[in-house]
Write a protein that holds these residues in place. Structure first.
Motif, PDB file in Angstrom:
ATOM      1  N   LYS A 220      77.196  83.228  40.729  1.00  0.00           N
ATOM      2  CA  LYS A 220      78.277  83.040  41.697  1.00  0.00           C
ATOM      3  C   LYS A 220      79.228  84.244  41.727  1.00  0.00           C
ATOM      4  O   LYS A 220      79.565  84.747  42.803  1.00  0.00           O
ATOM      5  CB  LYS A 220      79.060  81.767  41.383  1.00  0.00           C
ATOM      6  N   ALA A 221      79.672  84.723  40.585  1.00  0.00           N
ATOM      7  CA  ALA A 221      80.599  85.867  40.539  1.00  0.00           C
ATOM      8  C   ALA A 221      79.945  87.113  41.143  1.00  0.00           C
ATOM      9  O   ALA A 221      80.604  87.886  41.847  1.00  0.00           O
ATOM     10  CB  ALA A 221      81.060  86.130  39.113  1.00  0.00           C
ATOM     11  N   LEU A 222      78.656  87.292  40.900  1.00  0.00           N
ATOM     12  CA  LEU A 222      77.930  88.418  41.488  1.00  0.00           C
ATOM     13  C   LEU A 222      77.969  88.338  43.015  1.00  0.00           C
ATOM     14  O   LEU A 222      78.255  89.327  43.695  1.00  0.00           O
ATOM     15  CB  LEU A 222      76.485  88.438  40.996  1.00  0.00           C
ATOM     16  N   TYR A 223      77.680  87.155  43.565  1.00  0.00           N
ATOM     17  CA  TYR A 223      77.683  87.008  45.020  1.00  0.00           C
ATOM     18  C   TYR A 223      79.078  87.223  45.595  1.00  0.00           C
ATOM     19  O   TYR A 223      79.225  87.771  46.685  1.00  0.00           O
ATOM     20  CB  TYR A 223      77.094  85.653  45.420  1.00  0.00           C
ATOM     21  N   GLU A 224      80.098  86.828  44.868  1.00  0.00           N
ATOM     22  CA  GLU A 224      81.464  87.102  45.319  1.00  0.00           C
ATOM     23  C   GLU A 224      81.725  88.610  45.339  1.00  0.00           C
ATOM     24  O   GLU A 224      82.392  89.126  46.240  1.00  0.00           O
ATOM     25  CB  GLU A 224      82.469  86.380  44.430  1.00  0.00           C
ATOM     26  N   GLN A 225      81.167  89.345  44.376  1.00  0.00           N
ATOM     27  CA  GLN A 225      81.311  90.799  44.350  1.00  0.00           C
ATOM     28  C   GLN A 225      80.544  91.454  45.499  1.00  0.00           C
ATOM     29  O   GLN A 225      81.018  92.427  46.084  1.00  0.00           O
ATOM     30  CB  GLN A 225      80.827  91.363  43.010  1.00  0.00           C
ATOM     31  N   VAL A 226      79.369  90.939  45.827  1.00  0.00           N
ATOM     32  CA  VAL A 226      78.595  91.457  46.966  1.00  0.00           C
ATOM     33  C   VAL A 226      79.393  91.244  48.254  1.00  0.00           C
ATOM     34  O   VAL A 226      79.518  92.159  49.073  1.00  0.00           O
ATOM     35  CB  VAL A 226      77.209  90.795  47.063  1.00  0.00           C
ATOM     36  N   LEU A 227      79.950  90.057  48.424  1.00  0.00           N
ATOM     37  CA  LEU A 227      80.770  89.781  49.608  1.00  0.00           C
ATOM     38  C   LEU A 227      81.972  90.724  49.678  1.00  0.00           C
ATOM     39  O   LEU A 227      82.288  91.249  50.756  1.00  0.00           O
ATOM     40  CB  LEU A 227      81.253  88.324  49.597  1.00  0.00           C
ATOM     41  N   ALA A 228      82.614  90.962  48.558  1.00  0.00           N
ATOM     42  CA  ALA A 228      83.763  91.868  48.536  1.00  0.00           C
ATOM     43  C   ALA A 228      83.341  93.289  48.891  1.00  0.00           C
ATOM     44  O   ALA A 228      84.059  93.998  49.611  1.00  0.00           O
ATOM     45  CB  ALA A 228      84.445  91.831  47.164  1.00  0.00           C
ATOM     46  N   ALA A 229      82.185  93.724  48.394  1.00  0.00           N
ATOM     47  CA  ALA A 229      81.696  95.078  48.672  1.00  0.00           C
ATOM     48  C   ALA A 229      81.463  95.311  50.145  1.00  0.00           C
ATOM     49  O   ALA A 229      81.668  96.424  50.652  1.00  0.00           O
ATOM     50  CB  ALA A 229      80.426  95.354  47.871  1.00  0.00           C
ATOM     51  N   PHE A 230      81.050  94.266  50.870  1.00  0.00           N
ATOM     52  CA  PHE A 230      80.719  94.411  52.289  1.00  0.00           C
ATOM     53  C   PHE A 230      81.749  93.729  53.197  1.00  0.00           C
ATOM     54  O   PHE A 230      81.502  93.592  54.407  1.00  0.00           O
ATOM     55  CB  PHE A 230      79.334  93.834  52.564  1.00  0.00           C
ATOM     56  N   ALA A 231      82.867  93.315  52.664  1.00  0.00           N
ATOM     57  CA  ALA A 231      83.855  92.531  53.420  1.00  0.00           C
ATOM     58  C   ALA A 231      84.262  93.186  54.731  1.00  0.00           C
ATOM     59  O   ALA A 231      84.400  92.498  55.754  1.00  0.00           O
ATOM     60  CB  ALA A 231      85.091  92.273  52.557  1.00  0.00           C
ATOM     61  N   ASN A 232      84.434  94.497  54.745  1.00  0.00           N
ATOM     62  CA  ASN A 232      84.869  95.168  55.974  1.00  0.00           C
ATOM     63  C   ASN A 232      83.761  95.288  57.009  1.00  0.00           C
ATOM     64  O   ASN A 232      84.003  95.732  58.131  1.00  0.00           O
ATOM     65  CB  ASN A 232      85.449  96.551  55.656  1.00  0.00           C
ATOM     66  N   ARG A 233      82.537  94.864  56.671  1.00  0.00           N
ATOM     67  CA  ARG A 233      81.399  94.918  57.601  1.00  0.00           C
ATOM     68  C   ARG A 233      80.947  93.531  58.052  1.00  0.00           C
ATOM     69  O   ARG A 233      80.022  93.417  58.846  1.00  0.00           O
ATOM     70  CB  ARG A 233      80.211  95.607  56.930  1.00  0.00           C
TER      71      ARG A 233
END
Length: 163
Positions: free
Chosen positions: A148-161
């Protein structure tokens, strides 16, 4: 045979690549794993082979898991940092022959330019029993808890896209 918890920290992380695939509506591809008895869904991802770069591995895994050809996707972004997760103690030693403590992953955001008919999860290396498109914000709740924390980090990495 199990290892003492202190021995786990000596194990390396498995090098992997992952794909967040967006369709025209801004939804993300997820597949339900064949080898899980839970409702675990995940984005395409897998190991980086020796001598293979992360993006090549990501596209190979995408094809192996979804049947989507690389000419049906366009690179939007790459996560700036490598992301990691640790396996729960009870899975270390059971997965990947006990060689890894978790994964270190490079993530790529691609836009899917094909049609749903270009997706066929019944591949030679089938990993998913079902697939669907979901809202990016739904991802953390769909993955196994230890990712779950990993997926939250992936979402944060691409948040502006996204969105």
């Amino acid at each position: 045979m199990t290892m003492a918890a202190t021995d786990f920290t000596a194990l390396p992380y498995r090098p992997c690549a992952g794909v967040m695939l967006l369709n025209r509506e801004g939804k993300v591809f997820v597949g339900q794993r064949l080898d899980s008895t839970t409702e675990a869904w995940q984005m395409p991802q897998g190991g980086i082979e020796p001598g293979e770069d992360a993006e090549t591995a990501a596209l190979r895994e995408l094809g192996e898991e979804t049947g989507i050809a690389s000419d049906k996707v366009t690179l939007v972004a790459a996560a700036p940092d490598e992301l990691r997760y640790d396996l729960p103690d009870e899975l270390i030693g059971k997965l990947w022959g006990g060689r890894w403590r978790g994964q270190r992953q490079r993530w790529f955001l691609y836009r899917f330019t094909g049609d749903d008919t270009d997706i066929d999860i019944r591949t030679a290396h089938q990993e998913f029993r079902a697939w669907r498109w979901v809202a990016p914000t739904d991802l953390p709740a769909m993955i196994v808890p230890f990712k779950k924390a990993l997926y939250e980090q992936v979402l944060a990495a691409f948040a502006n896209r996204l969105g």
